[in-house]
Enzyme design. Structure first.
Site, PDB file in Angstrom:
ATOM      1  N   SER A 110       0.842  -1.182   0.000  1.00  0.00           N
ATOM      2  CA  SER A 110       0.000   0.000   0.000  1.00  0.00           C
ATOM      3  C   SER A 110       0.887   1.244   0.000  1.00  0.00           C
ATOM      4  CB  SER A 110      -0.967  -0.035   1.192  1.00  0.00           C
ATOM      5  OG  SER A 110      -2.001   0.903   1.039  1.00  0.00           O
ATOM      6  N   GLU A 241      -0.744  -2.745  -8.379  1.00  0.00           N
ATOM      7  CA  GLU A 241      -2.039  -3.053  -7.779  1.00  0.00           C
ATOM      8  C   GLU A 241      -2.749  -1.757  -7.425  1.00  0.00           C
ATOM      9  OE1 GLU A 241      -3.204  -2.944  -4.429  1.00  0.00           O
ATOM     10  OE2 GLU A 241      -1.422  -2.236  -3.363  1.00  0.00           O
ATOM     11  N   HIS A 308      -4.397  -5.254  -2.137  1.00  0.00           N
ATOM     12  CA  HIS A 308      -5.391  -5.031  -1.091  1.00  0.00           C
ATOM     13  C   HIS A 308      -6.481  -6.095  -1.020  1.00  0.00           C
ATOM     14  CE1 HIS A 308      -3.457  -1.098  -1.208  1.00  0.00           C
ATOM     15  NE2 HIS A 308      -4.021  -0.836  -0.051  1.00  0.00           N
TER      16      HIS A 308
END
Length: 337
Positions: A110, A241, A308
């Site tokens: 992240s 991502e 995620h």
């Protein structure tokens, strides 16, 4: 040459929050994760930033950077694992002493991925995109997540094989505590644009596309120099991502990456699963992938175990990877060369 850290048995794990810290009502999650790691023989050392959170950050940028600099330079700390991601890690990059970084693992994803990518691009030190600390609080980990230890323990010159997961988690169930943390219910299927099977090789680079795009045009995102200085102009195999972007924002970002030269000498691009790929005027994420394939004419793989929507494979920025995908199954062989 890429410099590969190595996770030793009984290693000391520094826990610092270069992005978001942990609110008071979630401190027990950090303590439980540390307890689990201590039970496995590790020693956990938590910095002050872990326990505070105010206005979308654990502390002012300089304080976060100072704590990270101290841990990365401290001989008593072997690996750094932040509690989780957040929003504003980018603020600390200008305060990091890149010239003084020791070759030790940094593991996370992240918002942490902007730090991982910047470290590898500027120094040639491999970094690890994978689980965060909070999600190691379970009594045990699923087979995919658990590979973080074996991956980080791989010696330089050796290789490590990881396989696609059997199942993934459709949605978080924070109020439904379970021994494994994740609730894996959906069948995993790795997909390919325009092909039934694919094999692709290259040096891994990547992270959360929402975040790492902000390195473009800065001294922290010089991919061309990285290729020249550290990997002898070998091709890059990108993994990306999506946390929050809709399809048109993803498309704009990919075009920007292309125009900035990030996809020059690129052997392929892999995309993680996401539940945020919201279509805009019927422009779907599959359309985005098809447009990218049409432009670049390289393998485009998607819905891999990254990001995620857990679980996720531990991917090493800088490692040489051989990826194979067929019939919805995938494998990633990473060579620490």
């Amino acid at each position: 040459m890429i410099s590969y850290p190595n996770l030793k048995q009984g290693a000391s794990i520094g826990v610092t929050a270069p992005s978001s810290g942990v609110e008071d009502d979630k401190h027990d999650l950090v303590k439980l994760a540390c307890k689990r790691l201590n039970t496995k023989g590790y020693q956990t050392i938590c910095g002050d930033t872990v326990w505070t959170e105010h206005k979308a950050k654990s502390a002012p940028a300089k304080k976060r950077a100072d704590e990270f600099n101290e841990m990365i330079q401290n001989d008593q700390i072997d690996v750094i694992i932040p509690p989780w991601g957040g929003e504003l890690l980018v603020e600390i990059l200008e305060h990091i002493d890149f010239d003084k970084l020791r070759p030790k693992w940094i593991l996370g994803y992240s918002d942490i991925s902007i730090l991982l990518l910047a470290v590898t691009l500027k120094t040639g030190i491999a970094t690890a995109h994978g689980t965060n600390l909070i999600d190691l609080r379970g009594e045990y980990s699923d087979d995919t997540t658990a590979m973080w230890e074996k991956v980080l323990s791989t010696d330089a010159g050796e290789s490590i094989l990881q396989m696609s997961s059997e199942l993934y988690q459709k949605q978080w169930q924070h109020n439904n505590a379970s021994p494994c943390v994740y609730h894996l219910t959906e069948k995993t299927e790795w997909k390919i644009v325009a092909h039934e099977k694919v094999e692709v090789k290259g040096r891994l680079l990547g992270g959360c596309i929402d975040i790492i795009r902000h390195l473009i045009g800065t001294s922290f995102g010089d991919v061309a120099n990285f290729r020249k200085q550290f990997i002898n102009e070998e091709p890059i195999l990108w993994y990306l991502e999506n946390c929050e972007l809709n399809t048109t924002d993803i498309r704009r970002t990919l075009v920007q990456m292309k125009l900035a030269g990030w996809f020059d000498h690129c052997s392929g691009i892999m995309f993680g699963r996401s539940d945020k790929n919201t279509p805009v005027e019927n422009y779907t994420i599959e359309d985005v992938y098809q447009d990218l394939f049409d432009e670049l004419q390289i393998p485009i793989i998607y819905d891999i175990d990254c990001g995620h929507v857990p679980p996720q494979i531990t991917l090493i920025n800088g490692a040489f990877a051989e990826v194979k995908v067929e019939n919805g199954k995938g494998s990633i062989l990473q060579k620490f060369i």
